[in-house]
Design an enzyme around this catalytic site. Sequence first.
Site, PDB file in Angstrom:
ATOM      1  N   HIS A  19       3.848  -5.763   0.996  1.00  0.00           N
ATOM      2  CA  HIS A  19       4.443  -4.460   0.673  1.00  0.00           C
ATOM      3  C   HIS A  19       5.977  -4.555   0.692  1.00  0.00           C
ATOM      4  O   HIS A  19       6.654  -4.044  -0.198  1.00  0.00           O
ATOM      5  CB  HIS A  19       4.034  -3.400   1.708  1.00  0.00           C
ATOM      6  CG  HIS A  19       2.569  -3.083   1.745  1.00  0.00           C
ATOM      7  ND1 HIS A  19       1.837  -3.093   2.906  1.00  0.00           N
ATOM      8  CD2 HIS A  19       1.693  -2.731   0.767  1.00  0.00           C
ATOM      9  CE1 HIS A  19       0.587  -2.752   2.641  1.00  0.00           C
ATOM     10  NE2 HIS A  19       0.473  -2.531   1.356  1.00  0.00           N
ATOM     11  N   LYS A  43     -10.633   6.849   4.409  1.00  0.00           N
ATOM     12  CA  LYS A  43     -10.612   5.395   4.617  1.00  0.00           C
ATOM     13  C   LYS A  43     -10.657   5.051   6.105  1.00  0.00           C
ATOM     14  O   LYS A  43     -10.815   3.883   6.457  1.00  0.00           O
ATOM     15  CB  LYS A  43      -9.346   4.802   3.983  1.00  0.00           C
ATOM     16  CG  LYS A  43      -9.573   4.126   2.628  1.00  0.00           C
ATOM     17  CD  LYS A  43      -8.336   3.299   2.289  1.00  0.00           C
ATOM     18  CE  LYS A  43      -8.404   2.521   1.008  1.00  0.00           C
ATOM     19  NZ  LYS A  43      -7.101   1.878   0.712  1.00  0.00           N
ATOM     20  N   ARG A  97      -2.013  -7.999  -7.228  1.00  0.00           N
ATOM     21  CA  ARG A  97      -2.424  -9.289  -6.658  1.00  0.00           C
ATOM     22  C   ARG A  97      -3.480  -9.911  -7.556  1.00  0.00           C
ATOM     23  O   ARG A  97      -4.461  -9.250  -7.878  1.00  0.00           O
ATOM     24  CB  ARG A  97      -3.033  -9.084  -5.269  1.00  0.00           C
ATOM     25  CG  ARG A  97      -2.034  -8.846  -4.196  1.00  0.00           C
ATOM     26  CD  ARG A  97      -2.681  -8.302  -2.975  1.00  0.00           C
ATOM     27  NE  ARG A  97      -3.231  -6.975  -3.250  1.00  0.00           N
ATOM     28  CZ  ARG A  97      -3.596  -6.121  -2.307  1.00  0.00           C
ATOM     29  NH1 ARG A  97      -3.501  -6.447  -1.047  1.00  0.00           N
ATOM     30  NH2 ARG A  97      -4.075  -4.938  -2.616  1.00  0.00           N
ATOM     31  N   SER A 135      -3.819  -5.701   3.705  1.00  0.00           N
ATOM     32  CA  SER A 135      -3.866  -5.034   5.019  1.00  0.00           C
ATOM     33  C   SER A 135      -5.236  -5.211   5.679  1.00  0.00           C
ATOM     34  O   SER A 135      -5.342  -5.451   6.884  1.00  0.00           O
ATOM     35  CB  SER A 135      -3.595  -3.540   4.866  1.00  0.00           C
ATOM     36  OG  SER A 135      -2.310  -3.336   4.356  1.00  0.00           O
TER      37      SER A 135
HETATM   38  P1  ADP Z   1      -3.822  -2.727   0.624  1.00  0.00           P
HETATM   39  O1  ADP Z   1      -4.341  -2.774  -0.789  1.00  0.00           O
HETATM   40  O2  ADP Z   1      -3.363  -4.054   1.152  1.00  0.00           O
HETATM   41  O3  ADP Z   1      -4.673  -1.952   1.590  1.00  0.00           O
HETATM   42  P2  ADP Z   1      -2.115  -0.477   0.009  1.00  0.00           P
HETATM   43  O4  ADP Z   1      -3.207   0.387  -0.423  1.00  0.00           O
HETATM   44  O5  ADP Z   1      -1.220   0.057   1.057  1.00  0.00           O
HETATM   45  O6  ADP Z   1      -2.498  -1.905   0.568  1.00  0.00           O
HETATM   46  O7  ADP Z   1      -1.283  -0.964  -1.256  1.00  0.00           O
HETATM   47  C1  ADP Z   1      -0.216  -0.305  -1.828  1.00  0.00           C
HETATM   48  C2  ADP Z   1       0.219  -1.042  -3.066  1.00  0.00           C
HETATM   49  O8  ADP Z   1       0.748  -2.321  -2.692  1.00  0.00           O
HETATM   50  C3  ADP Z   1      -0.877  -1.351  -4.068  1.00  0.00           C
HETATM   51  O9  ADP Z   1      -0.316  -1.280  -5.359  1.00  0.00           O
HETATM   52  C4  ADP Z   1      -1.272  -2.759  -3.738  1.00  0.00           C
HETATM   53  O10 ADP Z   1      -1.838  -3.402  -4.848  1.00  0.00           O
HETATM   54  C5  ADP Z   1       0.075  -3.336  -3.382  1.00  0.00           C
HETATM   55  N1  ADP Z   1      -0.010  -4.516  -2.529  1.00  0.00           N
HETATM   56  C6  ADP Z   1      -0.510  -4.610  -1.284  1.00  0.00           C
HETATM   57  N2  ADP Z   1      -0.396  -5.874  -0.814  1.00  0.00           N
HETATM   58  C7  ADP Z   1       0.202  -6.599  -1.800  1.00  0.00           C
HETATM   59  C8  ADP Z   1       0.588  -7.974  -1.943  1.00  0.00           C
HETATM   60  N3  ADP Z   1       0.347  -8.850  -0.986  1.00  0.00           N
HETATM   61  N4  ADP Z   1       1.157  -8.364  -3.103  1.00  0.00           N
HETATM   62  C9  ADP Z   1       1.373  -7.464  -4.090  1.00  0.00           C
HETATM   63  N5  ADP Z   1       1.033  -6.164  -4.022  1.00  0.00           N
HETATM   64  C10 ADP Z   1       0.455  -5.729  -2.903  1.00  0.00           C
END
Ligand code: ADP
Length: 165
Positions: A19, A43, A97, A135
């Site tokens: 993030h 969630k 990703r 996460s």
């Molecule tokens: P997660 O998918 O890890 O639970 P979030 O829902 O908080 O995390 O994700 C928020 C945004 O950040 C989304 O667009 C998700 O694809 C992106 N994101 C999370 N981790 C990464 C990473 N390691 N590399 C690129 N984008 C990421």
Amino acid sequence: MAKRRGLYPGTFDPLTLGHVDIIERAVKLVDELVVGVAINRDKGPLFTLEERVAMVELEMERISKASGVPIKVTPFENLLMHFAEDQKASIIIRGLRAVSDFEYEFQMVGMNQSLNDDIETVFLMADARYQSIASRLVKEIARLSGDISSFVPAHVGDALKGKLP
Ligand code: ADP
């Protein structure tokens, strides 16, 4: 010219270096950034909304200072497009990703475009070191007493240790 305001939404349960890397890239594209922390009661997040907001805020101070871009951290519960409109954001930033995020994001963009075609979604990729971080996996590794220090900021690692038995 109007200021370009970006919105980066997520659950941040917890904030990872993936993030942080995306946010560091996002500030190069916008004049102001809103990081939207989804309440996401369904969630069943490990961290409370207040804890997740505080974690993000702690990192934002540094990034905002270094980039000169004002960053606001705001919780939200409504539809993403409505939140983006409320915040007067013209760009939604998402991280991508490998293939895992693609199908979901592809559908989301399609539907969001029909809701409001004036707000563009922009996808960014994290540095190769951070691309595989999620996460959910960080929580799983921490639960099994694995070393998560290369996946999250140090203060998040400490908070995780405090949360888990
Ligand atoms: P997660 O998918 O890890 O639970 P979030 O829902 O908080 O995390 O994700 C928020 C945004 O950040 C989304 O667009 C998700 O694809 C992106 N994101 C999370 N981790 C990464 C990473 N390691 N590399 C690129 N984008 C990421």
